[in-house]
Motif scaffolding. Structure first.
Motif, PDB file in Angstrom:
ATOM      1  N   ALA A  44      23.427  -1.021  44.064  1.00 16.19           N
ATOM      2  CA  ALA A  44      23.120  -1.482  45.421  1.00 16.19           C
ATOM      3  C   ALA A  44      22.371  -2.801  45.394  1.00 16.19           C
ATOM      4  CB  ALA A  44      22.293  -0.417  46.151  1.00 16.19           C
ATOM      5  N   HIS A  45      21.461  -2.954  44.447  1.00 15.02           N
ATOM      6  CA  HIS A  45      20.692  -4.204  44.333  1.00 15.02           C
ATOM      7  C   HIS A  45      21.609  -5.389  44.028  1.00 15.02           C
ATOM      8  CE1 HIS A  45      17.563  -7.021  43.235  1.00 15.02           C
ATOM      9  NE2 HIS A  45      18.057  -7.123  42.014  1.00 15.02           N
ATOM     10  N   TYR A  46      22.536  -5.193  43.101  1.00 14.50           N
ATOM     11  CA  TYR A  46      23.409  -6.304  42.717  1.00 14.50           C
ATOM     12  C   TYR A  46      24.436  -6.630  43.801  1.00 14.50           C
ATOM     13  CZ  TYR A  46      21.631  -6.718  37.966  1.00 14.50           C
ATOM     14  OH  TYR A  46      20.832  -6.956  36.878  1.00 14.50           O
ATOM     15  N   PHE A  47      24.969  -5.610  44.467  1.00  9.52           N
ATOM     16  CA  PHE A  47      26.016  -5.852  45.451  1.00  9.52           C
ATOM     17  C   PHE A  47      25.475  -6.319  46.798  1.00  9.52           C
ATOM     18  CE2 PHE A  47      28.661  -3.276  42.596  1.00  9.52           C
ATOM     19  CZ  PHE A  47      29.798  -4.063  42.576  1.00  9.52           C
ATOM     20  N   THR A  48      24.199  -6.138  47.050  1.00 10.96           N
ATOM     21  CA  THR A  48      23.625  -6.604  48.320  1.00 10.96           C
ATOM     22  C   THR A  48      22.692  -7.787  48.098  1.00 10.96           C
ATOM     23  OG1 THR A  48      21.858  -4.934  48.133  1.00 10.96           O
ATOM     24  CG2 THR A  48      23.826  -4.337  49.400  1.00 10.96           C
ATOM     25  N   THR A  49      21.545  -7.522  47.501  1.00  7.78           N
ATOM     26  CA  THR A  49      20.519  -8.558  47.370  1.00  7.78           C
ATOM     27  C   THR A  49      20.993  -9.733  46.518  1.00  7.78           C
ATOM     28  OG1 THR A  49      18.884  -6.781  47.492  1.00  7.78           O
ATOM     29  CG2 THR A  49      18.110  -8.960  46.816  1.00  7.78           C
ATOM     30  N   MET A  50      21.449  -9.460  45.302  1.00 10.93           N
ATOM     31  CA  MET A  50      21.802 -10.543  44.384  1.00 10.93           C
ATOM     32  C   MET A  50      23.038 -11.303  44.849  1.00 10.93           C
ATOM     33  SD  MET A  50      19.297 -10.337  42.406  1.00 10.93           S
ATOM     34  CE  MET A  50      19.763 -11.608  41.239  1.00 10.93           C
ATOM     35  N   THR A  51      23.995 -10.605  45.443  1.00 12.19           N
ATOM     36  CA  THR A  51      25.197 -11.294  45.922  1.00 12.19           C
ATOM     37  C   THR A  51      24.867 -12.238  47.070  1.00 12.19           C
ATOM     38  OG1 THR A  51      26.574  -9.414  45.265  1.00 12.19           O
ATOM     39  CG2 THR A  51      27.504 -10.964  46.862  1.00 12.19           C
ATOM     40  N   ILE A  52      24.106 -11.746  48.056  1.00 12.96           N
ATOM     41  CA  ILE A  52      23.719 -12.594  49.187  1.00 12.96           C
ATOM     42  C   ILE A  52      22.853 -13.752  48.710  1.00 12.96           C
ATOM     43  CG2 ILE A  52      22.400 -12.636  51.340  1.00 12.96           C
ATOM     44  CD1 ILE A  52      23.268  -9.779  51.827  1.00 12.96           C
ATOM     45  N   LEU A  53      21.954 -13.493  47.759  1.00 11.25           N
ATOM     46  CA  LEU A  53      21.091 -14.549  47.243  1.00 11.25           C
ATOM     47  C   LEU A  53      21.894 -15.633  46.531  1.00 11.25           C
ATOM     48  CD1 LEU A  53      18.245 -15.602  46.811  1.00 11.25           C
ATOM     49  CD2 LEU A  53      18.081 -14.186  44.751  1.00 11.25           C
ATOM     50  N   ALA A  54      22.903 -15.238  45.749  1.00 11.38           N
ATOM     51  CA  ALA A  54      23.732 -16.222  45.050  1.00 11.38           C
ATOM     52  C   ALA A  54      24.485 -17.105  46.042  1.00 11.38           C
ATOM     53  CB  ALA A  54      24.705 -15.508  44.117  1.00 11.38           C
ATOM     54  N   VAL A  55      25.040 -16.491  47.103  1.00 10.62           N
ATOM     55  CA  VAL A  55      25.749 -17.266  48.123  1.00 10.62           C
ATOM     56  C   VAL A  55      24.791 -18.198  48.851  1.00 10.62           C
ATOM     57  CG1 VAL A  55      27.058 -17.092  50.272  1.00 10.62           C
ATOM     58  CG2 VAL A  55      27.526 -15.505  48.397  1.00 10.62           C
ATOM     59  N   LEU A  56      23.598 -17.689  49.187  1.00  8.50           N
ATOM     60  CA  LEU A  56      22.617 -18.497  49.907  1.00  8.50           C
ATOM     61  C   LEU A  56      22.173 -19.706  49.087  1.00  8.50           C
ATOM     62  CD1 LEU A  56      20.501 -18.969  52.172  1.00  8.50           C
ATOM     63  CD2 LEU A  56      18.986 -17.413  50.905  1.00  8.50           C
ATOM     64  N   VAL A  57      21.808 -19.493  47.825  1.00  6.95           N
ATOM     65  CA  VAL A  57      21.297 -20.588  46.999  1.00  6.95           C
ATOM     66  C   VAL A  57      22.369 -21.639  46.763  1.00  6.95           C
ATOM     67  CG1 VAL A  57      20.413 -21.177  44.713  1.00  6.95           C
ATOM     68  CG2 VAL A  57      19.545 -19.158  45.898  1.00  6.95           C
ATOM     69  N   SER A  58      23.591 -21.213  46.452  1.00  8.91           N
ATOM     70  CA  SER A  58      24.666 -22.183  46.190  1.00  8.91           C
ATOM     71  C   SER A  58      24.984 -23.006  47.432  1.00  8.91           C
ATOM     72  CB  SER A  58      25.909 -21.460  45.682  1.00  8.91           C
ATOM     73  OG  SER A  58      26.349 -20.489  46.621  1.00  8.91           O
ATOM     74  N   SER A  59      25.120 -22.351  48.594  1.00  8.51           N
ATOM     75  CA  SER A  59      25.406 -23.087  49.823  1.00  8.51           C
ATOM     76  C   SER A  59      24.220 -23.949  50.242  1.00  8.51           C
ATOM     77  CB  SER A  59      25.769 -22.107  50.946  1.00  8.51           C
ATOM     78  OG  SER A  59      24.697 -21.203  51.200  1.00  8.51           O
ATOM     79  N   GLY A  60      22.978 -23.464  50.012  1.00  8.21           N
ATOM     80  CA  GLY A  60      21.800 -24.250  50.358  1.00  8.21           C
ATOM     81  C   GLY A  60      21.688 -25.518  49.540  1.00  8.21           C
ATOM     82  N   VAL A  61      21.995 -25.439  48.243  1.00  4.18           N
ATOM     83  CA  VAL A  61      21.941 -26.629  47.390  1.00  4.18           C
ATOM     84  C   VAL A  61      22.984 -27.654  47.827  1.00  4.18           C
ATOM     85  CG1 VAL A  61      22.330 -27.463  45.043  1.00  4.18           C
ATOM     86  CG2 VAL A  61      20.948 -25.413  45.414  1.00  4.18           C
ATOM     87  N   VAL A  62      24.199 -27.176  48.131  1.00  4.71           N
ATOM     88  CA  VAL A  62      25.262 -28.091  48.577  1.00  4.71           C
ATOM     89  C   VAL A  62      24.867 -28.771  49.885  1.00  4.71           C
ATOM     90  CG1 VAL A  62      27.644 -28.209  49.392  1.00  4.71           C
ATOM     91  CG2 VAL A  62      27.079 -26.850  47.371  1.00  4.71           C
ATOM     92  N   MET A  63      24.372 -28.008  50.848  1.00  3.42           N
ATOM     93  CA  MET A  63      24.009 -28.581  52.136  1.00  3.42           C
ATOM     94  C   MET A  63      22.810 -29.527  51.993  1.00  3.42           C
ATOM     95  SD  MET A  63      24.577 -29.121  55.217  1.00  3.42           S
ATOM     96  CE  MET A  63      26.042 -28.093  55.237  1.00  3.42           C
ATOM     97  N   LEU A  64      21.874 -29.196  51.122  1.00  3.05           N
ATOM     98  CA  LEU A  64      20.728 -30.071  50.900  1.00  3.05           C
ATOM     99  C   LEU A  64      21.182 -31.431  50.369  1.00  3.05           C
ATOM    100  CD1 LEU A  64      17.622 -29.930  51.111  1.00  3.05           C
ATOM    101  CD2 LEU A  64      17.582 -29.320  48.687  1.00  3.05           C
ATOM    102  N   PHE A  65      22.162 -31.412  49.490  1.00  2.00           N
ATOM    103  CA  PHE A  65      22.693 -32.669  48.955  1.00  2.00           C
ATOM    104  C   PHE A  65      23.404 -33.475  50.040  1.00  2.00           C
ATOM    105  CE2 PHE A  65      26.453 -34.839  47.223  1.00  2.00           C
ATOM    106  CZ  PHE A  65      25.823 -35.795  46.432  1.00  2.00           C
ATOM    107  N   LEU A  66      24.187 -32.802  50.882  1.00  2.91           N
ATOM    108  CA  LEU A  66      24.915 -33.506  51.942  1.00  2.91           C
ATOM    109  C   LEU A  66      23.957 -34.114  52.964  1.00  2.91           C
ATOM    110  CD1 LEU A  66      27.878 -31.008  52.537  1.00  2.91           C
ATOM    111  CD2 LEU A  66      27.914 -33.149  51.244  1.00  2.91           C
TER     112      LEU A  66
END
Length: 669
Positions: free
Chosen positions: A548-570
């Motif tokens: 449950a931890h990997y499929f909820t918390t870690m998955t959402i966190l990975a999507v958030l961090v990757s999209s946040g870094v891309v948007m921060l650069f743009l």
């Protein structure tokens, strides 16, 4: 089938190809009736094998898949002493183990197997250790169902006669229900569904097996000795003047002296043993026999049994001291095998034993009763270094963040009259962060006070607050993208963001709570004092909670961090050419504030490894626990800078392109 089995090179003969060659020659020289020819082949090969092998089996393993119906299942056990044969049979509702192969074990029992009736097939393995007189059954290795280890005959003292060299007996009938894919060790026997398998045994002096494994010289024998060492027993006569005595496990060839066990028998044992005066200490070196089936921990290599014949001794005023030397380990605790409730279940308990860790390579157990003793090594979770300092930083950061978020909420509520589109999103993030930091600040207190009665609710609430905070950070990313790249399309209404940010994270929490056994008390073990873990309300340490931890918390966190870094650069690429960007404080607050808004600081969670692990852990702890404070500081500082510059520090909103206007509005808010 028989010819196929005997044509295969035997493991006991070291893979000798001679039986295969002789059988091939026999096929050419015997142009007779097929059945008679097959029987002669079997007899001929048996003679070759019996003449070519002088070693006896130190263990026996039979595996298969039990094909049964859905519903209630039973395990039938009928074992008596002797050495004739053992039979493993099965039908649509029961698995039966009958025979005479034990030296001391007598058992007739029926055990319900409730949880295995959901499937139509159950893999199983039956293990026999003739030296220890132990028979063990392992049911189902599937993770989703959960296996079970049953000790049908538990280890006893060294006996004189061992039943070994189990050989396949008569054929059984085929049926719809029964045992399929039967195999002994790595040798398959039949892929058909058979109602029963029977194996005949031969009696042998147990000392012969011990001599065999102690004198073997080949690599096969060396591996066998490491896996199936003989137990060693020491007898202590407690005379009238008994003042206590030390008993040390004998060292064997190839075993380091650092892995020995020392037992101190106190004088109080003489007083407690009213009927007998002889104490027997039996030292085992085979931890596979005593495993409890959980991946989170394992039994140390050494196990010691301390008994006074026919007496139950508990509550000793002066405890028995058992010293275990072992390799470097952190998480460990002294346990004893509770055989009172169900001797068939390997059930290690800490009751009656106190753990004293005297260095990473030595553990002393102080126990007030007699039974089997060992050290249980916990594999997960890993001990946390500097836990006290990290806990203090987190508590301070969460307290400050709660106050800061409340102040930020008041500030944003006053600014809602400006009708800036980002205000409702910032407000939702501030509310979720305030709730998250408040629960995290209180989780340790609630875990110690309420325990299992409170922690399932608090753990679920903490998980919801974390997912909600991540969701609002993702909304910040998406909203910024909308303002920058979809300027002619109005963004969704605030109530849509509220549904996504507050309602959507609740769905996985409800599902996990319905599944059960996910949330509860979680122990965080410090590396400097493993006996005093920090308690918190969070997900438990079982397999389901980890998924449950990997499929909820870690998955959402990975999507958030990757999209946040891309948007921060743009965003950086768009605003770096602006006039006010040349002001260092505006540039710093812009990037820093957007980093907090977009959740990129949580990306440090994925960098907790290597030589910089401690530094990354402290940095992540500071940034994320004080995140509410940093967000409040960012908004107040930008508003102060804007007022100091007469409302144009971040650029005028009345001139320039539409994209510039949206960027400036976003940066203001």
């Amino acid at each position: 089938m028989w010819l196929t089995e005997f044509e295969r090179p035997s493991q006991s003969t070291g893979g000798d190809p001679k039986p295969r060659l002789l059988t091939e020659k026999l096929r050419k020289l015997l142009p007779m009736e097929p059945r008679l020819r097959d029987n002669l082949r079997v007899v001929f090969v048996l003679i070759i094998f019996s003449a070519g092998s002088s070693e006896h089996d130190l263990d026996w393993k039979f595996c298969g898949t039990w094909r049964h119906g859905k519903g209630s299942l039973m395990l039938n056990i009928n074992l008596t002493t002797g050495c004739s044969e053992i039979s493993v049979s099965a039908n649509n509702s029961s698995l039966s183990i009958d025979g005479q192969i034990t030296a001391q074990c007598r058992r007739s029992d029926r055990i319900p197997l409730g949880k295995f009736g959901l499937e139509e097939e159950t893999p199983f393995c039956l293990y026999w250790e003739p030296i220890l007189d132990q028979l063990k059954l392992q049911l189902n290795q599937k993770e989703e169902v959960g296996g079970e280890n049953l000790t049908l005959c538990w280890p006893a003292r060294m006996q004189r006669s061992c039943c070994t060299d189990l050989s396949y007996g008569a054929n059984a009938d085929e049926a719809r229900y029964g045992i399929k894919d039967g195999m002994v060790k790595a040798d398959p026997m039949s892929d058909k569904i058979m109602t029963a398998y029977s194996f005949k045994g031969d009696p042998i002096d147990c000392k012969t097996l011990c001599v065999q494994e102690s004198q073997g010289s080949s690599q096969v024998n060396m591996a066998s000795r490491a896996q199936h060492p003989c137990p060693h027993s020491s007898e202590v006569e407690m005379k009238e003047d008994f003042r206590g005595q030390n008993v040390t496990a004998p060292t064997t060839r190839g075993v380091s002296a650092e892995s020995t066990v020392t037992v101190y028998l106190p004088p109080a044992l003489k007083t407690a043993a009213k009927l007998r005066s002889k104490v027997i200490c039996t030292f085992f070196k085979n931890n596979s026999l005593f495993q409890n089936g959980h991946k989170e921990d394992r039994v140390l290599d050494n196990v010691v049994e301390i008994t006074v014949e026919n007496e139950v001794i508990v509550n000793l005023p002066d405890p028995i001291r058992i010293g275990f030397h072992h390799g470097k380990m952190h998480l460990r605790r002294c346990v004893s095998w509770d055989t009172r409730k169900d001797p068939s279940q390997v059930n290690w308990l800490e009751d009656g034993c106190k753990t004293e860790q005297k260095g990473p390579k030595y553990t002393e157990c102080l126990c007030n009763h007699l039974t089997y003793f060992t050290v249980l090594v916990q594999m997960e979770p890993r001990p946390v270094r500097h836990l006290l300092a990290l806990t203090a930083i987190t508590s301070l950061g969460c307290a400050v963040s709660v106050i800061s978020c409340v102040a930020l909420i008041i500030y944003l509520c006053r600014k809602r009259r400006s009708k800036e589109q980002s205000i409702p999103i910032h407000l939702g993030l501030a509310v979720s962060l305030a709730f998250l930091n408040l629960l995290f600040f209180l989780t340790g207190i609630l875990a110690n006070v309420g325990g299992e009665s409170v922690c399932p609710w608090v753990g679920a609430g903490l998980h919801y607050a974390l997912l909600s905070s991540f969701t609002w950070m993702g909304i910040e990313v998406f909203h910024t993208f909308w303002l920058v790249y979809m300027v002619f399309i109005p963004p969704p209404k605030p109530y849509v963001w509220n549904l996504v940010g507050f309602v959507l994270p609740a769905l996985p929490i409800i599902i996990l709570a319905a599944v059960g056994d996910i949330y509860g008390v979680r122990k965080v073990v410090p590396s400097d004092d493993v006996s005093n873990p920090y308690l918190m309300c969070w997900m438990k340490e079982n397999h389901e909670a980890l998924l449950a931890h990997y499929f909820t918390t870690m998955t959402i966190l990975a999507v958030l961090v990757s999209s946040g870094v891309v948007m921060l650069f743009l965003v950086y690429r768009e605003i770096r050419t602006r006039e006010e960007w040349r002001q260092s404080r505006v540039a710093f607050l812009s990037i820093w504030g957007l980093s907090c808004l977009f959740g990129t600081t949580w990306g440090l969670t994925f960098l907790d490894f290597g030589p910089l692990s401690d530094f990354v852990l402290f940095l992540s702890c500071i940034l994320n626990s004080f995140q509410g404070f940093f967000l409040m500081l960012r908004f107040y500082m930008l508003d102060w800078i804007r007022k100091q510059a007469g409302g144009s520090a971040l650029g005028s909103t009345s001139t320039g392109s539409t994209r510039q206007h949206m960027l400036q509005s976003q940066e203001k808010s």
